[in-house]
Design an enzyme around this catalytic site. Sequence first.
Site, mmCIF file in Angstrom:
data_model
loop_
_atom_site.group_PDB
_atom_site.id
_atom_site.type_symbol
_atom_site.label_atom_id
_atom_site.label_comp_id
_atom_site.label_asym_id
_atom_site.label_seq_id
_atom_site.Cartn_x
_atom_site.Cartn_y
_atom_site.Cartn_z
ATOM 1 N N GLY A 103 18.040 86.466 70.888
ATOM 2 C CA GLY A 103 16.624 86.186 70.952
ATOM 3 C C GLY A 103 16.145 86.511 72.792
ATOM 4 O O GLY A 103 17.029 87.378 73.407
ATOM 5 N N LEU A 105 14.172 88.430 73.734
ATOM 6 C CA LEU A 105 13.958 89.965 73.555
ATOM 7 C C LEU A 105 13.283 90.521 74.944
ATOM 8 O O LEU A 105 12.128 89.996 75.355
ATOM 9 C CB LEU A 105 13.238 90.353 72.310
ATOM 10 C CG LEU A 105 13.960 89.839 70.819
ATOM 11 C CD1 LEU A 105 12.985 90.347 69.759
ATOM 12 C CD2 LEU A 105 15.248 90.294 70.757
ATOM 13 N N HIS A 106 13.746 91.677 75.124
ATOM 14 C CA HIS A 106 13.073 92.522 76.482
ATOM 15 C C HIS A 106 13.040 93.925 75.927
ATOM 16 O O HIS A 106 13.581 94.331 74.855
ATOM 17 C CB HIS A 106 13.861 91.947 77.749
ATOM 18 C CG HIS A 106 15.262 92.256 77.637
ATOM 19 N ND1 HIS A 106 15.653 93.585 77.529
ATOM 20 C CD2 HIS A 106 16.244 91.436 77.521
ATOM 21 C CE1 HIS A 106 17.022 93.348 77.586
ATOM 22 N NE2 HIS A 106 17.616 92.036 77.558
ATOM 23 N N HIS A 109 16.116 95.341 74.333
ATOM 24 C CA HIS A 109 16.473 95.184 72.933
ATOM 25 C C HIS A 109 15.389 96.076 71.940
ATOM 26 O O HIS A 109 15.917 96.618 71.023
ATOM 27 C CB HIS A 109 15.965 93.728 72.436
ATOM 28 C CG HIS A 109 16.840 92.731 73.076
ATOM 29 N ND1 HIS A 109 16.408 92.021 74.220
ATOM 30 C CD2 HIS A 109 18.431 92.647 73.065
ATOM 31 C CE1 HIS A 109 17.516 91.048 74.469
ATOM 32 N NE2 HIS A 109 18.725 91.438 73.848
ATOM 33 N N GLY A 239 23.601 97.825 73.638
ATOM 34 C CA GLY A 239 23.357 98.258 74.991
ATOM 35 C C GLY A 239 24.719 98.471 75.795
ATOM 36 O O GLY A 239 25.471 97.647 75.803
ATOM 37 N N GLN A 240 24.389 99.382 76.724
ATOM 38 C CA GLN A 240 25.593 99.933 77.633
ATOM 39 C C GLN A 240 25.369 98.753 78.637
ATOM 40 O O GLN A 240 26.605 98.769 79.423
ATOM 41 C CB GLN A 240 25.292 101.201 77.947
ATOM 42 C CG GLN A 240 26.429 101.701 79.090
ATOM 43 C CD GLN A 240 25.778 102.668 79.945
ATOM 44 O OE1 GLN A 240 25.482 103.621 79.550
ATOM 45 N NE2 GLN A 240 26.100 102.442 81.372
ATOM 46 N N SER A 279 18.374 89.114 79.679
ATOM 47 C CA SER A 279 17.545 87.717 79.044
ATOM 48 C C SER A 279 17.682 86.593 80.393
ATOM 49 O O SER A 279 16.925 85.676 80.259
ATOM 50 C CB SER A 279 18.265 87.100 77.874
ATOM 51 O OG SER A 279 17.982 88.195 76.904
ATOM 52 N N ARG A 280 18.885 86.664 80.948
ATOM 53 C CA ARG A 280 19.232 85.827 82.156
ATOM 54 C C ARG A 280 18.437 86.090 83.325
ATOM 55 O O ARG A 280 18.208 85.326 84.460
ATOM 56 C CB ARG A 280 20.737 85.768 82.628
ATOM 57 C CG ARG A 280 21.398 85.101 81.237
ATOM 58 C CD ARG A 280 22.779 84.841 81.777
ATOM 59 N NE ARG A 280 23.531 83.928 80.882
ATOM 60 C CZ ARG A 280 24.307 84.215 79.705
ATOM 61 N NH1 ARG A 280 24.326 85.467 79.394
ATOM 62 N NH2 ARG A 280 24.837 83.392 78.907
#
Length: 411
Positions: A103, A105-106, A109, A239-240, A279-280
Site C-alpha cells: 500500500g 502507493l506512489h 508502484h 522495483g530496482q 512510501s517512507r
Amino acid sequence: MPPTANAAALIRHTVLLRPAIITTAFSKTFPMTTSRAVSRSCTVIPKVTSRTMASSCSSSSKGGLEKLPSSPVRLLRTTSSVRLWRRPHLLDHRTVALVPTMGALHSGHLSLIRRAARENHHVVVSIYVNPAQFGISEDLDSYPQTWDSDVAQLVKLDRELADDGDNLGRISAVFAPSTKEMYPGGFPGQEVDSKGSFVTITPVGELLEGRTRPTFFRGVATVCMKLFNVVQPERVYFGQKDVQQTVVIKRLVRDFLMPIEVVVGRTERDEKDGLALSSRNVYLGERRRQQATVLYRALRAAEGEYKKGGRKREGILRAAEGVVEGVKREEEGKGVEERVRFEVDYISLADPDTMEEIEEVDPARGGILSGAIKMLPVEKAREGEDLGHSGGPAVRLIDNIILEPEGGKEE
C-alpha cells in the site's frame, strides 16, 4: 494397468501439475470444472475485516462480487476467492501478473503496474502490510495506511489502461488479505528466534540490509512465497530501488523451481532532485527532505568514478564517502533549529548476482552500488514546522545504482 499406461498417466499428471493443484483446492466445494461453471459458482466472497480497509471503499456488483468503487476491478480478500478467480484464466491460457505492494502507493508502484498491463492479460495488485518483515522496534504501527488513496489511484489508473490500445491487459483484481488469512496457523512473531514456517534465502539475505534487519528478508521471502502460491502468476514485478530484495526473489524463484519470471522495473525518482520514491518518504518533513538526497548524491559520485575508468573498490567508495562527509560538516555548522542529522548504515560495492562485497569491478559483469542511511528526528522544531508523518520519527532510506558492464547490460 500395463507399464505403458502407467507411464502415460504419469506424463499426463506431470504436464497438468499446476492446474491439478488448483483443482484440488476446489474439488470439495466447487465440483464443476468448466470455466463457465466455475464463474457461475462464484457468487459471494466472504469479507474479512482489516484495519487497512474502510467499508465505504468497495462496492458490490450484481451477484455479491466485491469490486472497487465505480470500477470493474475485483476486490479479493481470501485465498479461496483468488484461486476461484484465477482458474478460468489458467484454462483460457491468459497470462496473469502480480505486483506485490504494502500500500501507500506512489508513482513507482504505478509504473510497475503499467508495465505489467503492457505485458500480460490480467494484473493483480496485492496490498498487504506484512508484519513478518518488520523488526520488533521498527515502524509497523506507524507505517502509512492509505487504503482510500490507494483505491482511488488504482481505479484511475485502470481507466487509463483501458483507454490505451497498446496494453495487453489491465488491472483485473486487488488482493487485500488479512494477517489471519496470510498466516492461517497464527502469526509466528517478529523475533529473530520466532518459531514457525519461514522461507530463508542465505547467504544473500544475511548481507547488507540483512545485517541491520535480521528478520527482514525472511519475512519478504515468506510472504512472497505465499503470494506466489495464491495468485500463481506467470510474472511478478518489483522495483530496482529494493535491489537486494530483487536478488532474494530471483533466488527464491530459481531455488524452489517456480515457473515465474521476475521482472525488475527501474527506480522511479523525484524529477527535481532524484530522491528515490518510497512510501517512507512521508516521514521526512520539509527540513529532512531537503537533505534526504545525500545518499543518492554519494552513489552518483561513486558511479562517476567508475565511468571515468575506476575499477578498484577503494577509489570508487572514496568518492561516495567524500560527499557524505561534506554534507555532514555543512549540517554540523548549523543551529539546532536548522540542521539535519543522519547516520550512514553502509555504502556497498557488490557483485550483481550475490550481493557479496567485491574489491574490484569486473567490467564484463558490472556491479551494484547501494547504501542505507538513517535520517534522525529533528532536534528542535521551529514553530509550525512540518515534521512529517507520525511526528517525523527516524526513517531509514535505501538506494542503489547499477554499474553497467562495458558494452551494455549483461544478459
